[in-house]
Design an enzyme around this catalytic site. Sequence first.
Site, PDB file in Angstrom:
ATOM      1  N   LYS A 164       7.341   9.467   4.496  1.00 17.73           N
ATOM      2  CA  LYS A 164       5.900   9.757   4.491  1.00 17.73           C
ATOM      3  C   LYS A 164       5.361   9.726   5.923  1.00 17.73           C
ATOM      4  O   LYS A 164       4.585  10.594   6.319  1.00 17.73           O
ATOM      5  CB  LYS A 164       5.163   8.731   3.615  1.00 17.73           C
ATOM      6  CG  LYS A 164       5.440   8.923   2.124  1.00 17.73           C
ATOM      7  CD  LYS A 164       4.883   7.783   1.257  1.00 17.73           C
ATOM      8  CE  LYS A 164       5.321   7.932  -0.191  1.00 17.73           C
ATOM      9  NZ  LYS A 164       4.902   6.823  -1.061  1.00 17.73           N
ATOM     10  N   GLN A 182       3.070   0.786  -0.893  1.00 18.58           N
ATOM     11  CA  GLN A 182       4.281   1.267  -1.579  1.00 18.58           C
ATOM     12  C   GLN A 182       4.644   0.352  -2.749  1.00 18.58           C
ATOM     13  O   GLN A 182       4.642  -0.873  -2.622  1.00 18.58           O
ATOM     14  CB  GLN A 182       5.433   1.357  -0.560  1.00 18.58           C
ATOM     15  CG  GLN A 182       6.704   2.003  -1.091  1.00 18.58           C
ATOM     16  CD  GLN A 182       6.541   3.466  -1.472  1.00 18.58           C
ATOM     17  OE1 GLN A 182       5.711   4.182  -0.929  1.00 18.58           O
ATOM     18  NE2 GLN A 182       7.312   3.920  -2.448  1.00 18.58           N
ATOM     19  N   ASP A 223      -3.199   7.790  -3.028  1.00 16.90           N
ATOM     20  CA  ASP A 223      -2.200   7.813  -4.110  1.00 16.90           C
ATOM     21  C   ASP A 223      -2.848   8.213  -5.440  1.00 16.90           C
ATOM     22  O   ASP A 223      -2.156   8.567  -6.387  1.00 16.90           O
ATOM     23  CB  ASP A 223      -1.592   6.413  -4.311  1.00 16.90           C
ATOM     24  CG  ASP A 223      -0.233   6.254  -3.635  1.00 16.90           C
ATOM     25  OD1 ASP A 223       0.485   7.261  -3.496  1.00 16.90           O
ATOM     26  OD2 ASP A 223       0.097   5.114  -3.262  1.00 16.90           O
TER      27      ASP A 223
HETATM   28  N1  GUN Z   1       6.602   4.173  -5.479  1.00 17.84           N
HETATM   29  C1  GUN Z   1       7.163   5.239  -6.094  1.00 17.84           C
HETATM   30  N2  GUN Z   1       6.346   6.309  -6.035  1.00 17.84           N
HETATM   31  C2  GUN Z   1       5.237   5.921  -5.357  1.00 17.84           C
HETATM   32  C3  GUN Z   1       4.046   6.575  -4.967  1.00 17.84           C
HETATM   33  O1  GUN Z   1       3.801   7.752  -5.237  1.00 17.84           O
HETATM   34  N3  GUN Z   1       3.155   5.812  -4.262  1.00 17.84           N
HETATM   35  C4  GUN Z   1       3.378   4.513  -3.964  1.00 17.84           C
HETATM   36  N4  GUN Z   1       2.446   3.837  -3.290  1.00 17.84           N
HETATM   37  N5  GUN Z   1       4.485   3.865  -4.311  1.00 17.84           N
HETATM   38  C5  GUN Z   1       5.410   4.574  -5.008  1.00 17.84           C
END
Ligand code: GUN
Length: 293
Positions: free
Chosen positions: A52, A96, A119
């Site tokens: 990311k 995350q 998110d």
């Molecule tokens: N863990 C797995 N997928 C995601 C996501 O899209 N966002 C976040 N913050 N954690 C994740």
Amino acid sequence: MQLLDGKKISEEVLNEIAEEVKSIKDRGGKVPHLAAIIVGSDGASITYVNNKVKSCERVGFTSTHIELPATTSEEALLAKIQEINNNPDIDGLIVQMPLPAHISADKVVQSIDPAKDVDGFHPANVGRLALGLPTYVSATPHGVTQLLKRYQLPTEGKHCVVLGRSNIVGSPMSILMSKNTYPGNSTVTICHSKTKNLAEITRQADILIVAIGKAEFVGADMVKEGAVVIDVGIHRLEDPSKKSGFRLKGDVKFDEVSAKASYLTPVPGGVGLMTICSLLENTLKAAKKEIYP
Ligand code: GUN
């Protein structure tokens, strides 16, 4: 069968975002800034967050990567989130998942300023999605709709079957496909672990979206001839013949289903690559104050 090529489409989207950031910079505007918090050292999570952050750099965003030890208290994490909520330079914040067991994910999600929740996990943003208001749509369902849109696949009046009802994928996916929008206007059926006669239902799908979290669960016997099949799953299966020691598989038996589907997403190279684009698109919206003016 035509592949729904997430690699090609995600490249297109990333280039479009990069161009927009360049024009914002040229005009002296605010460069989008994403902050990512990771608690602990889960291998897959570290890879996701690094990807990311790398993608932020690629499109010209500013990014802040905050790594906290697995022993961080819930209170300390919530204080950090508050600090970022109050920092006007940071437009978007993601924490995350998964978090260590002593931290409540619900509390964490609810402590993020909805205007910075790129998110799309905060109840305010999920509620806005359900009501059809402008919102940050969570990355995976948004990535799926972008694939359908960029391939100009018709969705109106189609029977869309969503396999899986998670808060992150199945549930928002079913809402999006039922809305009076494009992509959308489908007749939606949600299937889950308690559904009876599953194959009978999935065989009625014009569009089958599979987010069940079980490797190679959907075979040709569950798919109608000519269906559009979207595979959201990603699993590491041990394979000693590979240098990495594993190979990636989706929720769909690709070889079998490719003989029947009209369009199909590969794994890897399908939905997964679209999700980062969606996160960056949301961060751009946050910087432009599009959702919360
Ligand atoms: N863990 C797995 N997928 C995601 C996501 O899209 N966002 C976040 N913050 N954690 C994740």
